[in-house]
Design a protein around this motif. Structure first.
Motif, PDB file in Angstrom:
ATOM      1  N   UNK A  69       6.304  -1.933  10.240  1.00 15.28           N
ATOM      2  CA  UNK A  69       7.533  -2.623   9.437  1.00 15.28           C
ATOM      3  C   UNK A  69       7.192  -4.035   9.931  1.00 15.28           C
ATOM      4  N   UNK A  70       7.224  -4.501  11.192  1.00 12.58           N
ATOM      5  CA  UNK A  70       7.040  -5.741  11.836  1.00 12.58           C
ATOM      6  C   UNK A  70       5.938  -6.399  11.317  1.00 12.58           C
ATOM      7  N   UNK A  71       4.753  -5.788  11.343  1.00 17.35           N
ATOM      8  CA  UNK A  71       3.783  -6.593  10.443  1.00 17.35           C
ATOM      9  C   UNK A  71       3.920  -6.982   9.081  1.00 17.35           C
ATOM     10  N   UNK A  72       4.709  -5.824   8.443  1.00 12.88           N
ATOM     11  CA  UNK A  72       5.055  -6.069   7.090  1.00 12.88           C
ATOM     12  C   UNK A  72       5.861  -7.248   6.631  1.00 12.88           C
ATOM     13  N   UNK A  73       6.889  -7.094   7.718  1.00 14.61           N
ATOM     14  CA  UNK A  73       7.892  -8.345   7.687  1.00 14.61           C
ATOM     15  C   UNK A  73       7.102  -9.631   7.658  1.00 14.61           C
ATOM     16  N   UNK A  74       6.266  -9.859   8.678  1.00 16.79           N
ATOM     17  CA  UNK A  74       5.431 -11.146   8.929  1.00 16.79           C
ATOM     18  C   UNK A  74       4.860 -11.421   7.460  1.00 16.79           C
ATOM     19  N   UNK A  75       4.223 -10.486   6.897  1.00 19.45           N
ATOM     20  CA  UNK A  75       3.420 -10.659   5.450  1.00 19.45           C
ATOM     21  C   UNK A  75       4.344 -10.972   4.446  1.00 19.45           C
ATOM     22  N   UNK A  76       5.257 -10.146   4.552  1.00 24.59           N
ATOM     23  CA  UNK A  76       6.540 -10.687   3.239  1.00 24.59           C
ATOM     24  C   UNK A  76       6.941 -12.056   3.572  1.00 24.59           C
ATOM     25  N   UNK A  77       7.323 -12.212   4.775  1.00 23.75           N
ATOM     26  CA  UNK A  77       7.960 -13.777   4.974  1.00 23.75           C
ATOM     27  C   UNK A  77       6.941 -14.895   4.603  1.00 23.75           C
ATOM     28  N   UNK A  78       5.595 -14.668   4.585  1.00 24.77           N
ATOM     29  CA  UNK A  78       4.370 -15.744   4.227  1.00 24.77           C
ATOM     30  C   UNK A  78       4.350 -15.511   2.921  1.00 24.77           C
ATOM     31  N   UNK A  79       4.583 -14.622   1.957  1.00 22.85           N
ATOM     32  CA  UNK A  79       4.026 -14.720   0.593  1.00 22.85           C
ATOM     33  C   UNK A  79       5.040 -13.582  -0.152  1.00 22.85           C
ATOM     34  N   UNK A  80       5.425 -14.475  -1.234  1.00 20.75           N
ATOM     35  CA  UNK A  80       6.299 -13.808  -2.190  1.00 20.75           C
ATOM     36  C   UNK A  80       5.569 -13.069  -3.520  1.00 20.75           C
ATOM     37  N   UNK A  81       4.289 -13.017  -3.353  1.00 23.54           N
ATOM     38  CA  UNK A  81       3.498 -12.609  -4.424  1.00 23.54           C
ATOM     39  C   UNK A  81       3.251 -11.069  -4.318  1.00 23.54           C
ATOM     40  N   UNK A  82       3.515 -10.267  -5.323  1.00 21.99           N
ATOM     41  CA  UNK A  82       3.439  -9.081  -5.308  1.00 21.99           C
ATOM     42  C   UNK A  82       2.550  -8.294  -6.180  1.00 21.99           C
ATOM     43  N   UNK A  83       2.008  -9.191  -6.902  1.00 19.04           N
ATOM     44  CA  UNK A  83       1.250  -8.677  -8.090  1.00 19.04           C
ATOM     45  C   UNK A  83      -0.201  -8.003  -7.426  1.00 19.04           C
ATOM     46  N   UNK A  84      -0.754  -8.482  -6.438  1.00 22.03           N
ATOM     47  CA  UNK A  84      -1.940  -8.263  -5.869  1.00 22.03           C
ATOM     48  C   UNK A  84      -1.839  -7.047  -5.121  1.00 22.03           C
ATOM     49  N   UNK A  85      -0.769  -6.957  -4.403  1.00 19.81           N
ATOM     50  CA  UNK A  85      -0.117  -5.769  -3.578  1.00 19.81           C
ATOM     51  C   UNK A  85      -0.114  -4.417  -4.548  1.00 19.81           C
ATOM     52  N   UNK A  86       0.813  -4.795  -5.597  1.00 18.33           N
ATOM     53  CA  UNK A  86       1.194  -3.711  -6.605  1.00 18.33           C
ATOM     54  C   UNK A  86      -0.366  -3.245  -7.256  1.00 18.33           C
ATOM     55  N   UNK A  87      -1.229  -4.280  -7.720  1.00 19.47           N
ATOM     56  CA  UNK A  87      -2.348  -3.862  -8.360  1.00 19.47           C
ATOM     57  C   UNK A  87      -3.338  -2.757  -7.497  1.00 19.47           C
ATOM     58  N   UNK A  88      -3.401  -3.400  -6.340  1.00 23.92           N
ATOM     59  CA  UNK A  88      -4.269  -2.477  -5.262  1.00 23.92           C
ATOM     60  C   UNK A  88      -3.490  -1.320  -4.938  1.00 23.92           C
ATOM     61  N   UNK A  89      -2.474  -1.036  -5.204  1.00 18.19           N
ATOM     62  CA  UNK A  89      -1.756   0.145  -4.616  1.00 18.19           C
ATOM     63  C   UNK A  89      -1.858   1.212  -6.099  1.00 18.19           C
ATOM     64  N   UNK A  90      -1.886   0.475  -7.269  1.00 21.37           N
ATOM     65  CA  UNK A  90      -2.214   1.369  -8.377  1.00 21.37           C
ATOM     66  C   UNK A  90      -3.550   1.851  -8.374  1.00 21.37           C
ATOM     67  N   UNK A  91      -4.536   1.137  -7.717  1.00 18.22           N
ATOM     68  CA  UNK A  91      -5.746   1.598  -7.873  1.00 18.22           C
ATOM     69  C   UNK A  91      -6.222   2.509  -6.748  1.00 18.22           C
TER      70      UNK A  91
END
Length: 152
Positions: A69-91
């Motif tokens: 979760x700490x690692x994820x918070x760092x990533x979320x703080x640096x990026x508001x883009x969700x499309x790439x994450x959701x696309x890769x999760x979908x795949x």
């Protein structure tokens, strides 16, 4: 596909070694974190729910789940883009795994006892992006509410 997830997260600094978490684990943790922060605050109940759900889903102990979760918070703080994450999760995830992720997300947004308008909007967007129907998302929501003891 996993390489795509690694590329997405490779540019952000992390507190754990780069290979400490599977890309799917990190992507799911990022979505959960994004959902928890949608109402503007990260409540202790949301933090506890995320750690518990990630621990159960990926068989992580509490220390490892918190580090994820700490690692994820760092990533979320640096990026508001969700499309790439959701696309890769979908795949990367099978349909039933995506349904499980929706249930996890619903548990996080309801962990503080209320659903904020921004959280509801985010849930609709995520469901569409990972190819989960409104009906299936609604069913996942009901399961999440039952798991939290909010719905009989």
């Amino acid at each position: 596909m996993i390489q795509k997830l690694k590329k997405i997260f490779a540019s952000a600094p992390v507190s754990e070694p780069e290979n400490a978490f599977e890309p799917t684990e990190l992507a799911c943790a990022c979505l959960l974190t994004h959902a928890a922060l949608q109402d503007g605050t990260l409540e202790p109940q949301e933090q506890e729910a995320m750690a518990r759900l990630l621990g159960q889903r990926f068989k992580l102990d509490n220390v490892k789940a918190e580090a994820l979760l700490e690692t994820a918070r760092g990533h979320v703080a640096q990026s508001v883009e969700m499309y790439g994450i959701t696309r890769d999760i979908k795949d990367a995830l099978a349909h039933d795994e995506r349904l499980g992720l929706m249930e996890m997300l619903w548990q996080v947004v309801y962990a503080d006892g209320e659903l904020h308008d921004y959280e509801a909007n985010l849930m609709r967007r995520i469901a569409g992006l990972i190819y989960v129907s409104d009906r299936e998302s609604g069913e996942a929501r009901k399961r999440a509410l039952r798991a939290l003891g909010i719905l009989e």
